[in-house]
Scaffold this motif. Structure first.
Motif, short mmCIF file in Angstrom:
data_model
loop_
_atom_site.label_atom_id
_atom_site.label_comp_id
_atom_site.label_asym_id
_atom_site.label_seq_id
_atom_site.Cartn_x
_atom_site.Cartn_y
_atom_site.Cartn_z
N LEU A 91 0.83 -1.20 0.00
CA LEU A 91 0.00 0.00 0.00
C LEU A 91 0.87 1.25 0.00
N LEU A 92 1.96 1.24 0.76
CA LEU A 92 2.87 2.38 0.78
C LEU A 92 3.51 2.59 -0.58
N GLY A 93 3.82 1.49 -1.28
CA GLY A 93 4.41 1.61 -2.61
C GLY A 93 3.44 2.22 -3.61
N GLU A 94 2.18 1.78 -3.57
CA GLU A 94 1.19 2.34 -4.49
C GLU A 94 0.95 3.82 -4.22
N ASP A 95 0.85 4.19 -2.96
CA ASP A 95 0.63 5.59 -2.63
C ASP A 95 1.84 6.44 -2.98
N SER A 96 3.03 5.87 -2.84
CA SER A 96 4.25 6.62 -3.20
C SER A 96 4.32 6.87 -4.70
N LYS A 97 3.89 5.88 -5.49
CA LYS A 97 3.86 6.08 -6.95
C LYS A 97 2.91 7.20 -7.32
N THR A 98 1.74 7.23 -6.68
CA THR A 98 0.78 8.31 -6.95
C THR A 98 1.34 9.66 -6.56
N LEU A 99 2.02 9.71 -5.41
CA LEU A 99 2.60 10.97 -4.93
C LEU A 99 3.68 11.48 -5.88
N VAL A 100 4.57 10.58 -6.31
CA VAL A 100 5.65 10.98 -7.22
C VAL A 100 5.07 11.45 -8.55
N THR A 101 4.04 10.76 -9.04
CA THR A 101 3.42 11.14 -10.32
C THR A 101 2.81 12.54 -10.23
N VAL A 102 2.09 12.80 -9.14
CA VAL A 102 1.46 14.11 -8.97
C VAL A 102 2.52 15.21 -8.86
N PHE A 103 3.57 14.96 -8.09
CA PHE A 103 4.63 15.95 -7.93
C PHE A 103 5.34 16.20 -9.26
N LEU A 104 5.62 15.13 -9.99
CA LEU A 104 6.36 15.27 -11.23
C LEU A 104 5.57 16.06 -12.27
N PHE A 105 4.31 15.66 -12.49
CA PHE A 105 3.50 16.36 -13.47
C PHE A 105 3.18 17.79 -13.02
N GLY A 106 3.00 17.98 -11.73
CA GLY A 106 2.77 19.33 -11.22
C GLY A 106 3.95 20.24 -11.46
N TYR A 107 5.16 19.72 -11.26
CA TYR A 107 6.36 20.53 -11.47
C TYR A 107 6.58 20.81 -12.95
N ILE A 108 6.26 19.82 -13.82
CA ILE A 108 6.45 20.01 -15.26
C ILE A 108 5.49 21.06 -15.82
N PHE A 109 4.23 20.99 -15.37
CA PHE A 109 3.21 21.88 -15.93
C PHE A 109 3.06 23.19 -15.15
N SER A 110 3.82 23.37 -14.09
CA SER A 110 3.69 24.61 -13.31
C SER A 110 4.04 25.86 -14.11
N PRO A 111 5.05 25.86 -15.01
CA PRO A 111 5.27 27.08 -15.82
C PRO A 111 4.07 27.44 -16.68
N MET A 112 3.40 26.42 -17.25
CA MET A 112 2.23 26.71 -18.07
C MET A 112 1.07 27.21 -17.22
N LEU A 113 0.86 26.56 -16.06
CA LEU A 113 -0.23 26.98 -15.19
C LEU A 113 0.04 28.37 -14.60
N HIS A 114 1.31 28.71 -14.45
CA HIS A 114 1.66 30.02 -13.90
C HIS A 114 1.27 31.15 -14.84
N THR A 115 1.34 30.88 -16.15
CA THR A 115 1.01 31.91 -17.15
C THR A 115 -0.36 31.72 -17.77
N LEU A 116 -1.12 30.75 -17.29
CA LEU A 116 -2.40 30.43 -17.92
C LEU A 116 -3.39 31.59 -17.83
N THR A 117 -3.47 32.21 -16.67
CA THR A 117 -4.41 33.32 -16.46
C THR A 117 -3.68 34.63 -16.19
#
Length: 286
Positions: free
Chosen positions: A107-133
């Protein structure tokens, strides 16, 4: 002759096509014999009303805490890393308390994968979201943010089974508000931290509080928000404190006093309720 006709007509029955001898607006005295009032009505005490309203104040404090972190990053009084690291540590402790004995390595492994995925995609798309509005004026951004966070308050699940509850609308409104506010920050890293805080406040925190919420938890939350607002804005502090006190003490008092005016009627005209057959009522329904 009229009296003879009146005495010979058939007795009135609850059947639309069997009462042709009666006027359409005729109401027999036996029509309301099955009338029942205030069935299954529960009368709440003042203490129960106060305990129940704390979930609303908790959500208000949640939004207030998120906006305070936004103000700290907007005014550059606190660096994003100073906000991110303690939030992650507190979230980790909350995760361990929430999982408790059910926590396992898989269970810890599955939750860690979800956490890493959210952090990674959030960091990648943060420049676009920063200028979106970014092209939208600040006044419009703050107005939209006010209404979407108000929608978050309205549609949040407070444990009541009502039609207006929608977790999807509530969550999307909060995330949209965070994206709008992210465009007012100075860098994309600031926007990334704000989106992480939005995920913590509006995704993870409601899941944890729904499982282990206690009305007494509101007291340290209220004190923490008041202490933080003291260093940000005294006017907002008074607004938050008076709103919380009014909702948590005055509104339950009004609710308890108005319960005596409840008047619900039930009778044969109510809609039929179809009950599913279970092990408990199967023998009774057969």
């Amino acid at each position: 002759m009229a009296r003879t006709t009146q005495t010979k007509r058939k007795p009135w029955i609850k059947n639309l096509y069997s009462n042709r001898e009666y006027p359409d607006n005729y109401t027999d005295a036996s029509f309301l014999k099955d009338l029942r009032t205030n069935l299954h009505v529960r009368i709440y005490t003042y203490r129960e009303a106060i305990a129940g309203i704390t979930v609303l104040n908790n959500q208000i404090s949640c939004i207030a805490g998120f906006l305070m972190l936004y103000q700290m990053m907007l005014s550059d009084t606190t660096s994003p890393t100073t906000i991110l690291l303690p939030s992650c540590a507190i979230t980790g402790l909350g995760y361990l308390c929430y999982r408790g004995r059910r926590l396992s390595m898989s269970l810890l492994g599955e939750d860690s994968k979800t956490l890493v995925t959210v952090f990674l995609f959030g960091y990648i798309f943060s420049p676009m979201l920063h200028t979106l509005t970014q092209a939208i004026s600040t006044d419009t951004i703050y107005t939209m943010s006010f209404f979407v966070f108000l929608a978050n308050l309205i549609f949040t699940d407070y444990g009541l089974e009502v039609a207006m509850v929608s977790k999807a609308i509530s969550l999307n409104a909060a995330i949209f508000g965070a994206i709008c506010l992210a465009s007012r920050l100075s860098t994309s890293y600031h926007a990334f931290v704000l989106l992480v805080e939005a995920a913590i406040f509006f995704v993870l925190y409601p899941i944890m509080t729904a499982g282990i919420w206690n009305p007494m938890f509101l007291l340290p939350i209220f004190i923490t928000c008041c202490a933080a607002l003291y260093w940000i804005s005294h006017s907002v502090l008074w607004l938050y404190a008076t709103t919380t006190i009014f909702i948590n003490f005055v509104c339950p008092f009004i609710f308890v006093q108005q319960q005596k005016y409840k008047f619900n009627i039930h009778g044969p005209w109510d809609e039929a309720i179809v009950e599913e057959n279970t092990d408990k009522n199967l023998d009774e329904n057969l």
